[in-house]
Design an enzyme around this catalytic site. Structure first.
Site, short mmCIF file in Angstrom:
data_model
loop_
_atom_site.label_atom_id
_atom_site.label_comp_id
_atom_site.label_asym_id
_atom_site.label_seq_id
_atom_site.Cartn_x
_atom_site.Cartn_y
_atom_site.Cartn_z
N TYR A 1 0.86 -1.18 0.00
CA TYR A 1 0.00 0.00 0.00
C TYR A 1 0.90 1.23 0.00
CZ TYR A 1 -3.49 3.42 1.66
OH TYR A 1 -4.30 4.51 1.79
N LYS B 1 4.79 9.31 8.60
CA LYS B 1 4.71 8.78 9.97
C LYS B 1 5.79 9.34 10.90
CE LYS B 1 2.51 4.75 7.94
NZ LYS B 1 1.11 4.76 8.37
N ASP C 1 9.38 2.71 -0.67
CA ASP C 1 8.35 3.38 0.11
C ASP C 1 8.63 3.08 1.59
OD1 ASP C 1 4.68 3.22 0.33
OD2 ASP C 1 6.21 4.13 1.61
P1 KE4 Z 1 -0.68 8.29 4.40
O1 KE4 Z 1 -1.19 8.98 3.18
O2 KE4 Z 1 -1.76 7.48 5.10
O3 KE4 Z 1 0.08 9.21 5.37
O4 KE4 Z 1 0.46 7.24 3.95
C1 KE4 Z 1 0.12 6.28 2.97
C2 KE4 Z 1 1.08 5.12 3.11
C3 KE4 Z 1 2.11 4.99 2.20
N1 KE4 Z 1 3.00 3.97 2.29
C4 KE4 Z 1 2.91 3.04 3.27
C5 KE4 Z 1 3.91 1.94 3.34
C6 KE4 Z 1 1.87 3.14 4.24
O5 KE4 Z 1 1.79 2.20 5.21
C7 KE4 Z 1 0.95 4.19 4.16
C8 KE4 Z 1 -0.19 4.33 5.15
N2 KE4 Z 1 -0.31 3.30 6.12
C9 KE4 Z 1 -1.61 3.05 6.64
C10 KE4 Z 1 -1.54 1.87 7.59
N3 KE4 Z 1 -1.45 0.63 6.89
C11 KE4 Z 1 -2.19 4.28 7.28
C12 KE4 Z 1 -3.43 4.03 8.10
C13 KE4 Z 1 -4.65 4.53 7.41
O6 KE4 Z 1 -4.81 4.30 6.20
O7 KE4 Z 1 -5.46 5.14 8.14
#
Ligand code: KE4
Length: 428
Positions: free
Chosen positions: A144, A267, A239
């Site tokens: 993701y 994060k 990523d």
């Molecule tokens: P954000 O746009 O949510 O800040 O980041 C996207 C993203 C990009 N790359 C990786 C490896 C990620 O894990 C994420 C976001 N992680 C999720 C948890 N699996 C955020 C939680 C959510 O979607 O509320």
């Protein structure tokens, strides 16, 4: 009822926010039940609106690596807020955190700050396309990279295939440029390159996957991706939104000694405030506006409060030479204790762990990609989740997520957690 106030708040939220949440995973759809509304948090603990104290193993999906309400971060944000919250003009703190990040992470000369991991990954792909002049990207099923159209693509079966949208609103035109392979499967990636000669701009990969549970790269996988990108003149995008500043100061590039071309962050880098970033060597970053033609922008990018929070957290991590070893040891201790507890009740399981990322899969076979993660007994995971919640432990509300360990956890907290697993396991 244990979650009466959360239930009431969820009902009110649903009246004005789609699904009652601002990010779907918080709605507990994967595990059922009512999402917990948090009143406050401190150190390793969440305090919900019903007065329950929970030991937190999600930590805002990674950022709270030194615990909630970490004093240096809170003080930095308060201090900054008194001087104004946003200017839309450059500030010194942006340079300070950029210099610190560049000093901590190998193979990057420059970094651009944005407001989320999605923005970081979306911009990294655009930069890779601009830099190479090519259009297609390779991603991995189960990885993701945020909710940008190019990433919301789900293959049919696991092998090499053209993507097809897995969300309404994503067009076929977009999907055709995203090609998928199973994680940890180099042969599939090689086949994609062969079938799309000179068309692949980039591979984007979670170098330690955290969105199928925690799935480490098998020996040779990352090295193989590096070699394929070199052979086919494609950009390797790590990523590291989850792994950056979490698995090591220099992230997975440092941990495994593999060079990425572009690295994405989120994060931890924001200390809990909305920050994403992407970084690369000057040869690539010189293509980014206003230095180069690849456009990318953001009103609140480099926001002074967010920069101050991130700078305070990265400073603490950078100055503590033992923090990553402590985190790894606590996670290994938790792994050993949980596995012993589950084995006591002959519960089939496999636990994946890298550094301070860990996940439990109720499966008796190794979990190495999305298909094997999906093969696990996820009904058992639901029961486990709720049993742990009732025992005062908050773990990921989905089997397809990693847990994130904070250094604020004491060994008493870990023992309490292991005992909770043992009490829940007997009823699984
Ligand atoms: P954000 O746009 O949510 O800040 O980041 C996207 C993203 C990009 N790359 C990786 C490896 C990620 O894990 C994420 C976001 N992680 C999720 C948890 N699996 C955020 C939680 C959510 O979607 O509320």
């Amino acid at each position: 009822m244990k979650y009466q106030r959360s239930s009431q708040l969820f009902k009110e939220a649903n009246a004005v926010i789609p699904g009652g949440v601002n990010s779907p995973v918080r709605a507990f759809k994967a595990v059922g039940g009512t999402p917990i509304f948090v009143k406050k948090a401190e150190g390793p603990y969440l305090y919900d609106e019903d007065g329950n104290r929970l030991i937190d193993y999600i930590n805002s999906w990674g950022p709270m690596i030194l615990g909630h309400a970490y004093k240096p971060v809170v003080e930095a944000v308060i201090d900054k807020a008194k001087k104004g919250t946003s200017f839309g003009m450059p500030t010194e703190i942006e340079t300070k955190i950029a210099e610190l990040a560049v000093s901590m992470v190998p193979n990057i000369d420059k970094i651009r700050f944005v407001n989320s991991g999605t923005e970081a990954c979306m911009s990294a792909v655009r930069l890779a396309r601009g830099f190479t002049g090519k259009e297609k990207i390779i991603k991995f099923a189960g990885c993701y990279h945020g909710h940008s159209d190019s990433f919301l693509i789900q293959a049919g079966s696991g092998a090499v295939t053209f993507g097809s949208p897995n969300s309404p609103g994503v067009t076929q035109g977009t999907a055709k440029d995203t090609l998928l392979a199973p994680y940890n499967n180099l042969e599939a990636v090689k086949a994609i390159f062969e079938a799309n000669q000179n068309e692949i701009a980039a591979i984007i990969v979670e170098p330690v996957a955290g969105n199928m549970g925690c799935i480490p790269p098998v020996d040779g996988f990352l090295e193989g991706l590096r070699s394929l990108c070199d052979t086919h003149e494609a950009v390797l995008i790590f990523d590291e939104v989850m792994t950056g500043f979490r698995l090591a100061k220099g992230g997975v590039q440092e941990l495994f000694g593999i060079k990425a071309d572009i690295v994405c962050f989120g994060k931890v880098i924001g200390g809990g405030l909305p920050v994403g970033a992407f970084a690369a060597r000057q040869e690539i970053m010189s293509h980014l506006a206003p230095e180069g033609p690849v456009y990318q922008a953001g009103t609140l990018s480099g926001n002074p409060l967010a920069m101050a929070a991130g700078h305070a957290l990265l400073t603490a991590l950078n100055e503590d030479d033992e923090v990553y070893e402590r985190l790894a040891q606590k996670t290994a201790y938790l792994h050993k204790g949980i596995s012993k507890a589950l084995t006591t009740y002959t519960i089939k399981h496999t636990i994946n762990r890298t550094g301070s990322m860990i996940s439990i899969h109720f499966s008796d076979s190794p979990v190495v990609d999305f298909a094997t993660a999906a093969h696990a007994n996820n009904d058992r995971f639901k029961a486990f989740f709720h049993g742990m919640l009732d025992a005062g432990i908050y773990i990921a509300p989905s089997a397809f997520e990693s847990w994130f360990i904070t250094d604020a956890l004491s060994y008493e907290d870990l023992d309490f957690t292991i005992a909770a697993v043992e009490s829940v396991a007997k009823d699984l």
